[in-house]
Design a protein around this motif. Structure first.
Motif, PDB file in Angstrom:
ATOM      1  N   CYS A   1       5.843  98.240   1.649  1.00 38.07           N
ATOM      2  CA  CYS A   1       5.938  99.700   1.680  1.00 38.07           C
ATOM      3  C   CYS A   1       7.312 100.186   2.094  1.00 38.07           C
ATOM      4  O   CYS A   1       7.566 101.397   2.116  1.00 38.07           O
ATOM      5  CB  CYS A   1       4.888 100.278   2.617  1.00 38.07           C
ATOM      6  SG  CYS A   1       5.060  99.748   4.336  1.00 38.07           S
TER       7      CYS A   1
ATOM      8  N   VAL B   1      -2.676 101.208   4.168  1.00 38.03           N
ATOM      9  CA  VAL B   1      -2.559 100.785   5.568  1.00 38.03           C
ATOM     10  C   VAL B   1      -3.800 101.228   6.324  1.00 38.03           C
ATOM     11  O   VAL B   1      -4.512 102.144   5.898  1.00 38.03           O
ATOM     12  CB  VAL B   1      -1.289 101.370   6.219  1.00 38.03           C
ATOM     13  CG1 VAL B   1      -0.037 100.882   5.514  1.00 38.03           C
ATOM     14  CG2 VAL B   1      -1.330 102.899   6.238  1.00 38.03           C
TER      15      VAL B   1
ATOM     16  N   CYS C   1       8.926 110.380   7.402  1.00 40.47           N
ATOM     17  CA  CYS C   1       8.264 109.123   7.070  1.00 40.47           C
ATOM     18  C   CYS C   1       6.806 109.191   7.501  1.00 40.47           C
ATOM     19  O   CYS C   1       6.389 110.120   8.188  1.00 40.47           O
ATOM     20  CB  CYS C   1       8.968 107.939   7.725  1.00 40.47           C
ATOM     21  SG  CYS C   1       8.902 107.930   9.522  1.00 40.47           S
TER      22      CYS C   1
ATOM     23  N   THR D   1      13.627 104.209   6.984  1.00 44.24           N
ATOM     24  CA  THR D   1      12.280 103.945   7.492  1.00 44.24           C
ATOM     25  C   THR D   1      11.228 104.641   6.634  1.00 44.24           C
ATOM     26  O   THR D   1      11.310 105.836   6.375  1.00 44.24           O
ATOM     27  CB  THR D   1      12.148 104.403   8.952  1.00 44.24           C
ATOM     28  OG1 THR D   1      13.050 103.657   9.758  1.00 44.24           O
ATOM     29  CG2 THR D   1      10.736 104.190   9.463  1.00 44.24           C
ATOM     30  N   SER D   2      10.227 103.866   6.206  1.00 43.96           N
ATOM     31  CA  SER D   2       9.102 104.429   5.458  1.00 43.96           C
ATOM     32  C   SER D   2       7.897 104.691   6.350  1.00 43.96           C
ATOM     33  O   SER D   2       7.112 105.597   6.085  1.00 43.96           O
ATOM     34  CB  SER D   2       8.683 103.475   4.327  1.00 43.96           C
ATOM     35  OG  SER D   2       9.727 103.306   3.398  1.00 43.96           O
ATOM     36  N   LEU D   3       7.751 103.874   7.405  1.00 45.33           N
ATOM     37  CA  LEU D   3       6.550 103.911   8.228  1.00 45.33           C
ATOM     38  C   LEU D   3       6.894 103.630   9.680  1.00 45.33           C
ATOM     39  O   LEU D   3       7.605 102.662   9.972  1.00 45.33           O
ATOM     40  CB  LEU D   3       5.546 102.870   7.710  1.00 45.33           C
ATOM     41  CG  LEU D   3       4.263 102.649   8.511  1.00 45.33           C
ATOM     42  CD1 LEU D   3       3.392 103.890   8.504  1.00 45.33           C
ATOM     43  CD2 LEU D   3       3.489 101.452   7.948  1.00 45.33           C
TER      44      LEU D   3
ATOM     45  N   LEU E   1       5.053 102.702  13.275  1.00 44.95           N
ATOM     46  CA  LEU E   1       3.817 102.204  13.862  1.00 44.95           C
ATOM     47  C   LEU E   1       3.720 102.660  15.312  1.00 44.95           C
ATOM     48  O   LEU E   1       4.692 102.581  16.067  1.00 44.95           O
ATOM     49  CB  LEU E   1       3.757 100.686  13.798  1.00 44.95           C
ATOM     50  CG  LEU E   1       3.821 100.046  12.409  1.00 44.95           C
ATOM     51  CD1 LEU E   1       3.760  98.529  12.530  1.00 44.95           C
ATOM     52  CD2 LEU E   1       2.712 100.560  11.503  1.00 44.95           C
TER      53      LEU E   1
ATOM     54  N   ARG F   1      10.763  99.816   4.978  1.00 42.70           N
ATOM     55  CA  ARG F   1      11.081  99.432   6.355  1.00 42.70           C
ATOM     56  C   ARG F   1      10.066 100.042   7.310  1.00 42.70           C
ATOM     57  O   ARG F   1       9.761 101.232   7.242  1.00 42.70           O
ATOM     58  CB  ARG F   1      12.498  99.874   6.735  1.00 42.70           C
ATOM     59  CG  ARG F   1      12.896  99.494   8.162  1.00 42.70           C
ATOM     60  CD  ARG F   1      14.367  99.282   8.294  1.00 42.70           C
ATOM     61  NE  ARG F   1      14.802  98.073   7.606  1.00 42.70           N
ATOM     62  CZ  ARG F   1      14.782  96.844   8.134  1.00 42.70           C
ATOM     63  NH1 ARG F   1      14.328  96.656   9.357  1.00 42.70           N
ATOM     64  NH2 ARG F   1      15.200  95.817   7.450  1.00 42.70           N
ATOM     65  N   VAL F   2       9.553  99.180   8.216  1.00 42.65           N
ATOM     66  CA  VAL F   2       8.521  99.564   9.172  1.00 42.65           C
ATOM     67  C   VAL F   2       9.111  99.519  10.579  1.00 42.65           C
ATOM     68  O   VAL F   2       9.612  98.474  11.015  1.00 42.65           O
ATOM     69  CB  VAL F   2       7.310  98.616   9.072  1.00 42.65           C
ATOM     70  CG1 VAL F   2       6.250  98.998  10.093  1.00 42.65           C
ATOM     71  CG2 VAL F   2       6.739  98.629   7.657  1.00 42.65           C
TER      72      VAL F   2
ATOM     73  N   SER G   1      12.505  96.673  13.794  1.00 37.87           N
ATOM     74  CA  SER G   1      11.811  97.046  12.565  1.00 37.87           C
ATOM     75  C   SER G   1      11.758  95.820  11.661  1.00 37.87           C
ATOM     76  O   SER G   1      12.432  94.832  11.904  1.00 37.87           O
ATOM     77  CB  SER G   1      12.520  98.210  11.863  1.00 37.87           C
ATOM     78  OG  SER G   1      13.848  97.867  11.523  1.00 37.87           O
TER      79      SER G   1
END
Length: 285
Positions: free
Chosen positions: A163, A21, A220, A189-191, A193, A165-166, A158
């Motif tokens: 990768c 990313v 995360c 959740t992985s990421l 923003l 769930r963002v 989301s």
């Protein structure tokens, strides 16, 4: 002049492969056309570096001379040059692209939604998030009240990417951990923003602390893309775009000026942190 900061590469382990990313840092001015052209060049730089998901900062398309200037360039949902640019850039570079924020039409003629849009590598829009929490701050000669020109969103958002769930959020949202707890329900959740335009004053005091807290408490990654420098309108933003891992460690950071911050989302690292300290499973309230 651009800069590039890249995190060291962790070793791949079980599960899905690591996913690169990148956060783009800008010092946006008053011309939307010039800002979009600069964003285009930085997106290309990030994609050339292997980024599969790229995040632009809040107000990447314009930092106006007056708060109301954004109303003049607002676009209807699904139609307009800024949205077309984002879709085209995602498709050209075959990346997931999250367009920081841009002003979208709302029912109040004097205001806009401050909206973050996510596109997949085909250039198809996969998510829209309207900023929920609106910034207000007064100290000495500094005074901000986003509610004068922005209509608040109501819904956490989301989306699914390779990768994981963002979770989407914008700038002032960072101060409200309950938003991220809702988005991270079930440990999915992985990421997170975080496109932002933190002021120099508030950023210097709280930016990194809050970003690391959100990463630690939700276990995360957090990818933050900021405005970072002195703008044509006289405003100074804090910058320090960065990538933070689930243990709260800063993997890469760019203090000021235009450039790209990149690193890997490693599923093995997510699993390791959550297994070693299963705080998400220990939640009671």
């Amino acid at each position: 002049m651009t800069a590039n900061a890249s995190a060291s590469t962790p070793s791949a382990a079980h599960g899905a492969p690591p996913f690169r990313v990148a956060a783009i840092q800008t010092v946006s001015g008053v011309s939307p056309e010039a800002n979009v052209a600069r964003a285009d060049a930085l997106i290309a730089q990030a994609a050339k570096g292997g980024a599969e998901l790229v995040l632009l900062p809040e107000y990447f398309c314009m930092m106006g001379l007056r708060e109301g200037d954004k109303v003049a360039i607002r676009e209807r949902d699904g139609d307009g040059p800024i949205q077309s640019f984002l879709a085209d850039a995602a498709r050209r570079h075959r990346i997931w692209l999250v367009g920081g924020t841009l002003p979208l039409w709302c029912e109040d003629e004097a205001r806009v939604y401050n909206t973050s849009l996510a596109y997949d590598p085909r250039g198809e829009r996969v998510a829209r998030y309207d900023k929920i929490h609106l910034f207000g701050f007064t100290r000495g000669s500094e005074s901000y009240d986003e509610s004068r020109t922005i209509l608040a969103g109501q819904t956490p958002v989301s989306f699914e990417a390779p990768c994981g769930r963002v979770a989407m959020s914008v700038c002032y949202d960072l101060r409200f951990p309950e938003l991220y707890r809702q988005l991270a329900a079930g440990g999915s959740t992985s990421l997170i923003l975080m496109p932002a335009a933190f002021t120099y004053t508030t950023g210097q005091a709280h930016w990194e602390i809050l970003l690391r807290a959100r990463a630690i408490e939700n276990q995360c990654y957090v990818l933050a893309a900021a405005q970072g420098g002195k703008h044509e309108n006289g405003r100074r933003t804090w910058g320090h775009s960065m990538l933070i891992d689930p243990w709260g460690e800063v993997m890469a950071v760019l203090p000021e000026g235009e450039g790209v911050v990149s690193g890997l989302i490693d599923p093995a690292r997510l699993d390791e942190v959550r297994q070693n300290l299963p705080a998400l499973r220990h939640r009671v309230l």
